[in-house]
Design a protein around this motif. Structure first.
Motif, PDB file in Angstrom:
ATOM      1  N   ILE A 123       0.823  -1.218  -0.135  1.00  0.00           N
ATOM      2  CA  ILE A 123      -0.207   0.347   0.248  1.00  0.00           C
ATOM      3  C   ILE A 123       1.245   1.273  -0.035  1.00  0.00           C
ATOM      4  CG2 ILE A 123      -1.780   1.331   0.956  1.00  0.00           C
ATOM      5  CD1 ILE A 123      -2.833  -1.563   2.141  1.00  0.00           C
ATOM      6  N   ASN A 124       1.872   0.916   0.484  1.00  0.00           N
ATOM      7  CA  ASN A 124       3.432   2.108   0.410  1.00  0.00           C
ATOM      8  C   ASN A 124       3.644   2.364  -1.247  1.00  0.00           C
ATOM      9  OD1 ASN A 124       4.028   4.613   2.485  1.00  0.00           O
ATOM     10  ND2 ASN A 124       5.844   3.108   3.113  1.00  0.00           N
ATOM     11  N   GLU A 125       3.830   1.411  -1.403  1.00  0.00           N
ATOM     12  CA  GLU A 125       4.151   1.910  -2.332  1.00  0.00           C
ATOM     13  C   GLU A 125       3.290   2.230  -3.817  1.00  0.00           C
ATOM     14  OE1 GLU A 125       6.946   0.957  -4.160  1.00  0.00           O
ATOM     15  OE2 GLU A 125       8.212   0.817  -2.723  1.00  0.00           O
ATOM     16  N   LEU A 126       1.958   2.025  -3.605  1.00  0.00           N
ATOM     17  CA  LEU A 126       0.887   2.496  -4.507  1.00  0.00           C
ATOM     18  C   LEU A 126       0.911   3.719  -4.235  1.00  0.00           C
ATOM     19  CD1 LEU A 126      -1.610  -0.960  -4.107  1.00  0.00           C
ATOM     20  CD2 LEU A 126      -0.826  -0.026  -6.287  1.00  0.00           C
ATOM     21  N   ARG A 127       0.905   4.276  -3.149  1.00  0.00           N
ATOM     22  CA  ARG A 127       0.365   5.608  -2.585  1.00  0.00           C
ATOM     23  C   ARG A 127       1.768   6.185  -3.015  1.00  0.00           C
ATOM     24  NH1 ARG A 127      -2.278   5.484   3.959  1.00  0.00           N
ATOM     25  NH2 ARG A 127      -4.257   5.382   2.657  1.00  0.00           N
ATOM     26  N   ALA A 129       2.948   5.561  -5.052  1.00  0.00           N
ATOM     27  CA  ALA A 129       2.839   6.208  -6.672  1.00  0.00           C
ATOM     28  C   ALA A 129       2.023   6.455  -7.463  1.00  0.00           C
ATOM     29  CB  ALA A 129       3.229   4.463  -7.714  1.00  0.00           C
ATOM     30  N   GLY A 130       1.021   7.396  -6.569  1.00  0.00           N
ATOM     31  CA  GLY A 130       0.334   8.525  -6.745  1.00  0.00           C
ATOM     32  C   GLY A 130      -1.256   8.098  -6.603  1.00  0.00           C
ATOM     33  N   ALA A 131      -2.099   7.171  -6.082  1.00  0.00           N
ATOM     34  CA  ALA A 131      -2.513   6.187  -5.809  1.00  0.00           C
ATOM     35  C   ALA A 131      -3.471   7.341  -5.686  1.00  0.00           C
ATOM     36  CB  ALA A 131      -3.067   5.625  -5.003  1.00  0.00           C
ATOM     37  N   GLU A 132      -4.964   7.716  -5.990  1.00  0.00           N
ATOM     38  CA  GLU A 132      -6.147   8.417  -5.064  1.00  0.00           C
ATOM     39  C   GLU A 132      -7.231   7.443  -4.369  1.00  0.00           C
ATOM     40  OE1 GLU A 132      -7.779   9.698  -8.757  1.00  0.00           O
ATOM     41  OE2 GLU A 132      -6.104  11.294  -8.970  1.00  0.00           O
ATOM     42  N   ALA A 133      -7.020   6.276  -4.424  1.00  0.00           N
ATOM     43  CA  ALA A 133      -8.532   5.947  -3.814  1.00  0.00           C
ATOM     44  C   ALA A 133      -8.197   4.682  -3.585  1.00  0.00           C
ATOM     45  CB  ALA A 133      -9.951   5.628  -4.145  1.00  0.00           C
ATOM     46  N   ILE A 134      -7.400   3.786  -2.302  1.00  0.00           N
ATOM     47  CA  ILE A 134      -7.204   2.540  -1.759  1.00  0.00           C
ATOM     48  C   ILE A 134      -8.317   1.785  -1.660  1.00  0.00           C
ATOM     49  CG2 ILE A 134      -5.359   0.762  -1.317  1.00  0.00           C
ATOM     50  CD1 ILE A 134      -3.340   2.706  -1.979  1.00  0.00           C
ATOM     51  N   ASN A 137      -9.839  -5.641   0.757  1.00  0.00           N
ATOM     52  CA  ASN A 137     -10.666  -6.966   0.378  1.00  0.00           C
ATOM     53  C   ASN A 137     -12.411  -5.557   1.163  1.00  0.00           C
ATOM     54  OD1 ASN A 137      -9.412  -8.604   0.513  1.00  0.00           O
ATOM     55  ND2 ASN A 137      -9.335  -9.591   2.469  1.00  0.00           N
ATOM     56  N   GLY A 138     -12.811  -4.595   0.099  1.00  0.00           N
ATOM     57  CA  GLY A 138     -14.056  -3.681   0.077  1.00  0.00           C
ATOM     58  C   GLY A 138     -14.248  -2.581   1.222  1.00  0.00           C
ATOM     59  N   GLN A 139     -12.644  -2.005   1.852  1.00  0.00           N
ATOM     60  CA  GLN A 139     -12.474  -1.435   3.159  1.00  0.00           C
ATOM     61  C   GLN A 139     -11.693  -0.117   2.476  1.00  0.00           C
ATOM     62  OE1 GLN A 139     -13.875  -1.119   5.542  1.00  0.00           O
ATOM     63  NE2 GLN A 139     -15.285  -2.976   5.751  1.00  0.00           N
ATOM     64  N   ARG A 140     -12.390   0.528   2.848  1.00  0.00           N
ATOM     65  CA  ARG A 140     -11.267   1.796   1.535  1.00  0.00           C
ATOM     66  C   ARG A 140     -10.710   2.320   2.755  1.00  0.00           C
ATOM     67  NH1 ARG A 140     -13.473   6.277  -1.738  1.00  0.00           N
ATOM     68  NH2 ARG A 140     -11.186   7.861  -1.655  1.00  0.00           N
ATOM     69  N   LEU A 141      -9.746   2.695   2.535  1.00  0.00           N
ATOM     70  CA  LEU A 141      -8.372   3.324   3.546  1.00  0.00           C
ATOM     71  C   LEU A 141      -8.520   4.515   3.728  1.00  0.00           C
ATOM     72  CD1 LEU A 141      -5.376   1.287   2.515  1.00  0.00           C
ATOM     73  CD2 LEU A 141      -6.319   0.362   4.281  1.00  0.00           C
ATOM     74  N   ILE A 142      -8.795   5.006   5.063  1.00  0.00           N
ATOM     75  CA  ILE A 142      -9.184   6.808   4.796  1.00  0.00           C
ATOM     76  C   ILE A 142      -8.204   7.273   6.055  1.00  0.00           C
ATOM     77  CG2 ILE A 142     -11.478   6.708   4.406  1.00  0.00           C
ATOM     78  CD1 ILE A 142     -11.625   6.828   7.316  1.00  0.00           C
ATOM     79  N   LYS A 174      -0.136   2.570 -14.920  1.00  0.00           N
ATOM     80  CA  LYS A 174       1.280   1.933 -15.477  1.00  0.00           C
ATOM     81  C   LYS A 174       1.876   1.843 -14.613  1.00  0.00           C
ATOM     82  CE  LYS A 174       1.306  -1.163 -19.012  1.00  0.00           C
ATOM     83  NZ  LYS A 174       1.878  -1.827 -18.715  1.00  0.00           N
ATOM     84  N   THR A 175       1.939   3.690 -13.824  1.00  0.00           N
ATOM     85  CA  THR A 175       3.034   3.898 -13.144  1.00  0.00           C
ATOM     86  C   THR A 175       2.766   2.993 -11.967  1.00  0.00           C
ATOM     87  OG1 THR A 175       2.425   6.050 -13.321  1.00  0.00           O
ATOM     88  CG2 THR A 175       3.772   5.850 -11.840  1.00  0.00           C
ATOM     89  N   LEU A 176       1.330   2.926 -11.638  1.00  0.00           N
ATOM     90  CA  LEU A 176       1.424   1.285 -10.007  1.00  0.00           C
ATOM     91  C   LEU A 176       1.576   0.926 -10.007  1.00  0.00           C
ATOM     92  CD1 LEU A 176      -2.627   2.447  -9.209  1.00  0.00           C
ATOM     93  CD2 LEU A 176      -0.675   3.945  -8.438  1.00  0.00           C
ATOM     94  N   GLU A 177       1.513   0.067 -11.512  1.00  0.00           N
ATOM     95  CA  GLU A 177       2.866  -1.783 -11.779  1.00  0.00           C
ATOM     96  C   GLU A 177       3.240  -1.555 -11.808  1.00  0.00           C
ATOM     97  OE1 GLU A 177       2.052  -3.277 -15.171  1.00  0.00           O
ATOM     98  OE2 GLU A 177       1.541  -5.308 -14.906  1.00  0.00           O
ATOM     99  N   ASN A 178       4.112  -0.711 -12.243  1.00  0.00           N
ATOM    100  CA  ASN A 178       5.634  -0.161 -12.305  1.00  0.00           C
ATOM    101  C   ASN A 178       5.884  -0.156 -11.026  1.00  0.00           C
ATOM    102  OD1 ASN A 178       5.552  -0.948 -14.803  1.00  0.00           O
ATOM    103  ND2 ASN A 178       6.234   1.190 -15.024  1.00  0.00           N
ATOM    104  N   ALA A 179       5.311   0.346  -9.967  1.00  0.00           N
ATOM    105  CA  ALA A 179       6.652   1.055  -8.331  1.00  0.00           C
ATOM    106  C   ALA A 179       5.863  -0.604  -7.846  1.00  0.00           C
ATOM    107  CB  ALA A 179       4.623   2.065  -7.649  1.00  0.00           C
ATOM    108  N   ILE A 180       5.058  -1.194  -8.064  1.00  0.00           N
ATOM    109  CA  ILE A 180       4.683  -3.248  -7.387  1.00  0.00           C
ATOM    110  C   ILE A 180       5.330  -3.851  -7.451  1.00  0.00           C
ATOM    111  CG2 ILE A 180       3.403  -5.254  -6.868  1.00  0.00           C
ATOM    112  CD1 ILE A 180       2.341  -2.611  -5.176  1.00  0.00           C
ATOM    113  N   LYS A 181       5.719  -3.299  -9.240  1.00  0.00           N
ATOM    114  CA  LYS A 181       6.835  -4.710 -10.135  1.00  0.00           C
ATOM    115  C   LYS A 181       9.050  -4.840 -10.095  1.00  0.00           C
ATOM    116  CE  LYS A 181       3.704  -7.579 -12.016  1.00  0.00           C
ATOM    117  NZ  LYS A 181       2.837  -8.660 -12.637  1.00  0.00           N
ATOM    118  N   MET A 182       8.818  -2.982  -9.520  1.00  0.00           N
ATOM    119  CA  MET A 182       9.771  -2.795  -9.464  1.00  0.00           C
ATOM    120  C   MET A 182      10.765  -3.850  -9.632  1.00  0.00           C
ATOM    121  SD  MET A 182      10.401   0.603  -7.333  1.00  0.00           S
ATOM    122  CE  MET A 182       9.989   0.579  -5.583  1.00  0.00           C
TER     123      MET A 182
END
Lengths: 229, 110
Positions: A123-127, A129-134, A137-142, A174-182
């Motif tokens: 989740i840290n990587e996704l954030r 990489a500029g994720a706007e909403a995460i 398992n159906g629980q929104r992270l705020i 693309k950015t999100l995927e790269n952040a995970i798979k780098m």
């Protein structure tokens, strides 16, 4: 029996009184035994009904309050940013599951399970990489969401869920995927332990709204003061 | 021996088919009173077998003991002292003692 010559009448009378008391006590005890579980059931069902009514009332109140606040200007944008609305957009879906490898003798089997820190790293990587909403398992992270170990499960927003985990993130896919798979990144580290991690890119990822409510009890708003004090 | 037994049975029937119910709050007091009465009856039987029976003493003891026991437990409840168990122990002890004495007298005679 010739034993009792004196006072047999008084003993008889007293015995009658005693028998009466015994019988009454016997019946009372029987009643108590029979009644208590019944009373308990009634009491509990009454309490359940009361609580349900209270819940419905509160739900109604919440709806009213939400409508009232939604009508005032500018709150829509704030609600979106705070995570109180469901969002859809391009993004990525990451699915994680426990390792299929069997642990070797003498090795800690914990290493092959998904832990809160593995999830946190993703989740840290996704954030980053500029994720706007995460959502997990159906629980929104705020802002106040936690991800922590809760026995064999993980607790997110105080709701427990177990593997497999589905993380949905909205952002540039693309950015999100790269952040995970780098190289040297999260996916590679987790692969060492055989933890399964799949990514799926999509143009319409749906992230649900935060379902709980936020209420600040201890914090009070104050006027912003300068850095130097 | 027949008369007391008949009295007991009559009392049991009367109590069973009457509509008297002890409220839950007084069930404790009533049980102590019952125990005291039981003790009195065994004491009376023992005295009768030993031929030392005193009618006034027996009747007064029966009612006085029962009422006193209930009253003491009530007062104890109000003061936060659980005299209930004390009464239970005392009367239980005495019942067994009376029973033992009764058995001894009866066995000695035959």
């Amino acid at each position: 029996m010739r034993g009792i010559r004196q006072g047999s009448w008084s003993i008889a009378c007293v015995c009658m009184v005693l028998g009466f008391m015994l019988a009454v006590q016997f019946r009372t005890t029987q009643d108590i035994k029979g009644n208590v579980p019944f009373q308990r059931v009634e009491e509990l069902s009454a309490r359940l009904l009361e609580t349900e009514q209270e819940r419905d009332g509160l739900r109604e109140e919440l709806k009213l309050l939400r409508e009232n606040t939604a009508s005032s200007m500018g709150t829509d944008e704030l609600r979106k940013q705070a995570g109180f609305t469901a969002l859809e957009g391009e993004g990525i879906i990451v699915r994680m599951d426990d390792s299929t490898m069997t642990s070797k003798a003498g090795e800690n089997p914990n290493l092959y399970l998904i832990h809160d820190d593995d999830l946190l790293r993703v989740i840290n990587e996704l954030r980053a990489a500029g994720a706007e909403a995460i959502s997990v398992n159906g629980q929104r992270l705020i802002g106040t969401s936690e991800i922590r170990c809760a026995g064999p499960t993980l607790s997110v927003n105080n709701v427990r869920s177990s593997a497999p985990f589905e993380i949905r993130a909205i952002g540039e896919k693309k950015t999100l995927e790269n952040a995970i798979k780098m190289r040297g990144g999260v996916a590679e580290t987790l692969k060492v332990w055989g933890i399964q991690l799949e990514t799926e890119l999509s143009d319409n990822v749906r992230v649900p709204a935060y379902k709980g409510s936020l209420k600040f009890v201890y914090g009070h708003e104050i006027a912003e003061q300068g850095e130097a004090q | 021996m027949i008369k007391p037994l008949l009295g007991l049975i009559a009392g049991l029937l009367l109590g069973y088919f009457s509509y008297i119910n002890i409220p839950l709050a007084y069930a404790k007091l009533f049980s102590v009173a019952l125990l005291a009465s039981l003790d009195s009856v065994f004491g009376g039987l023992r005295a009768a077998v030993a031929e030392k029976f005193d009618n006034t003493m027996f009747i007064s003891g029966f009612f006085f003991n029962a009422l006193m026991a209930a009253f003491l437990v009530y007062v104890g409840d109000r003061l936060g002292i659980d005299l209930y168990y004390v009464a239970l122990l005392t009367f239980g002890f005495r019942i067994f003692k009376n029973l033992a004495a009764l058995r001894r007298y009866l066995l000695k005679r035959h």
